[in-house]
Enzyme design. Sequence first.
Site, PDB file in Angstrom:
ATOM      1  N   PHE A   1      -9.166  -9.705  -3.757  1.00 31.90           N
ATOM      2  CA  PHE A   1     -10.659  -8.586  -4.305  1.00 31.90           C
ATOM      3  C   PHE A   1     -10.489  -8.018  -3.292  1.00 31.90           C
ATOM      4  CE2 PHE A   1     -13.449  -8.540  -8.553  1.00 31.90           C
ATOM      5  CZ  PHE A   1     -12.481  -7.382  -8.895  1.00 31.90           C
TER       6      PHE A   1
ATOM      7  N   LYS B   1       2.268  -6.330   4.317  1.00 34.24           N
ATOM      8  CA  LYS B   1       3.395  -6.448   4.938  1.00 34.24           C
ATOM      9  C   LYS B   1       4.248  -7.480   6.043  1.00 34.24           C
ATOM     10  CE  LYS B   1       1.424  -3.698   7.801  1.00 34.24           C
ATOM     11  NZ  LYS B   1       0.812  -3.109   7.210  1.00 34.24           N
TER      12      LYS B   1
ATOM     13  N   GLY C   1       2.432   3.996   1.821  1.00 37.04           N
ATOM     14  CA  GLY C   1       1.371   4.016   1.205  1.00 37.04           C
ATOM     15  C   GLY C   1       1.772   5.152  -0.074  1.00 37.04           C
TER      16      GLY C   1
ATOM     17  N   ASP D   1       3.257  -2.308  14.385  1.00 32.17           N
ATOM     18  CA  ASP D   1       2.699  -1.526  12.871  1.00 32.17           C
ATOM     19  C   ASP D   1       3.821  -0.681  12.723  1.00 32.17           C
ATOM     20  OD1 ASP D   1       0.966  -1.464  10.108  1.00 32.17           O
ATOM     21  OD2 ASP D   1       1.111   0.424  10.313  1.00 32.17           O
TER      22      ASP D   1
ATOM     23  N   LYS E   1       6.646  -1.916   9.499  1.00 30.49           N
ATOM     24  CA  LYS E   1       7.210  -0.732   8.336  1.00 30.49           C
ATOM     25  C   LYS E   1       8.968  -0.721   8.124  1.00 30.49           C
ATOM     26  CE  LYS E   1       3.022   0.761   8.262  1.00 30.49           C
ATOM     27  NZ  LYS E   1       1.222   1.528   8.201  1.00 30.49           N
TER      28      LYS E   1
ATOM     29  N   GLY F   1      -4.720   4.122   3.199  1.00 27.82           N
ATOM     30  CA  GLY F   1      -6.069   4.876   2.266  1.00 27.82           C
ATOM     31  C   GLY F   1      -5.880   3.468   1.256  1.00 27.82           C
TER      32      GLY F   1
END
Length: 330
Positions: free
Chosen positions: A8, A116, A145, A212, A216, A308
């Site tokens: 959260f 991920k 995103g 990173d 992906k 974002g």
Amino acid sequence: MRLLLIGFGNLGRGLARSILEGGKFKDLKVVGIVDERGGVLNDEGIELRQALEVAESEGSVAKMGIEGLSAVEAIRESDADLVVELTPTNIKTGEPGLTHIRTALETGKHVVTSNKGPLVIAFRELQKLASSKGVQFKYSATVGGAIPVISLARRLASGDEILGVRGVLNGTTNYILTRMEREGLSQDVVIREAQELGIAEKDPTLDIEGIDTACKLVILANSILDMDVKLSDVKITGISRISPEALKLAREAGYTIKLIGNADKKGLDVRPRLVPLDHPLNIGGTLNAVSFRLRYAREITISGFGAGPAETSSALLADIMEVLASSPAS
Ligand SMILES: NC(=O)c1ccc[n+]([C@@H]2O[C@H](COP(=O)([O-])OP(=O)(O)OC[C@H]3O[C@@H](n4cnc5c(N)ncnc54)[C@H](OP(=O)(O)O)[C@@H]3O)[C@@H](O)[C@H]2O)c1
């Protein structure tokens, strides 16, 4: 549909705010929220406004429920239809998200995640588990995103053959290269400014070294090229050796330099590559772009904001709404 939120933080709270707005999300009911310190379960639905207030003021939703409640206990106990896994990424072990996702799928719950780590470590296992349990496992938010990379790929693959995929998959490095190119600044200066603006992490190593992007790429290769690869299968070179002079020379020759992840049947690599100035992968700032190489359609490229909280929430909500659309009324 009944949702259990695991984690959260930025995204979990953003999701709660979107659901609170109602509208097209009116059929989503949050029946549990868990963070690292504990959580709250209520089959009748959690009062989200209160959960947000408690999380902001006390630092944890545990204050309105059970201190020490673990995510695994919550997943087992809850009658949620769908678990939204939003805990921090760990690309070495996939934990704690991997155990959360396994437990959710084993107990017959759909899973949507932006994490991920579990996908990089155990993509095939999780996919098989989901299909053996007849539940959905969705992870659009892990790559690109807000850009619907994975759903577009599924559509393209249904009438064509995807031969390869490549793209600018990391907004931070793209921002750094863009400013170095446009303003002739050194990498150190741009990284410091990017950190001040919150675009780069305090420790930007995973971005700068291309890791990173490689994570992906692994997710894309496994999900849309039907490969079975791990991070160790990717040859990785980051951008740390790219200078403003190199970018200037490239530009004079009609190119820019981008950190590109590339996957096809021959293999996977991440490295700085020359991209023609007029190619659609030449996108600036924090944008991401993904280009599919296809047997018939030749090449299709899409771009958009790759990270974002707002952009990632849009991908999470799209996944959640797809699960809702394909589930019997609940
Ligand atoms: N933010 C983005 O724009 C973005 C974009 C793409 C992908 N992602 C990925 O999405 C995930 C969530 O991102 P975020 O920005 O929301 O992260 P965040 O703000 O750091 O929130 C993470 C949440 O997970 C909770 N948590 C940690 N360990 C836990 C455990 N063992 N059991 C239950 N909860 C646990 C934390 O609890 P406490 O509050 O008690 O510490 C916190 O509530 C990450 O994997 C991130 O990499 C984020």
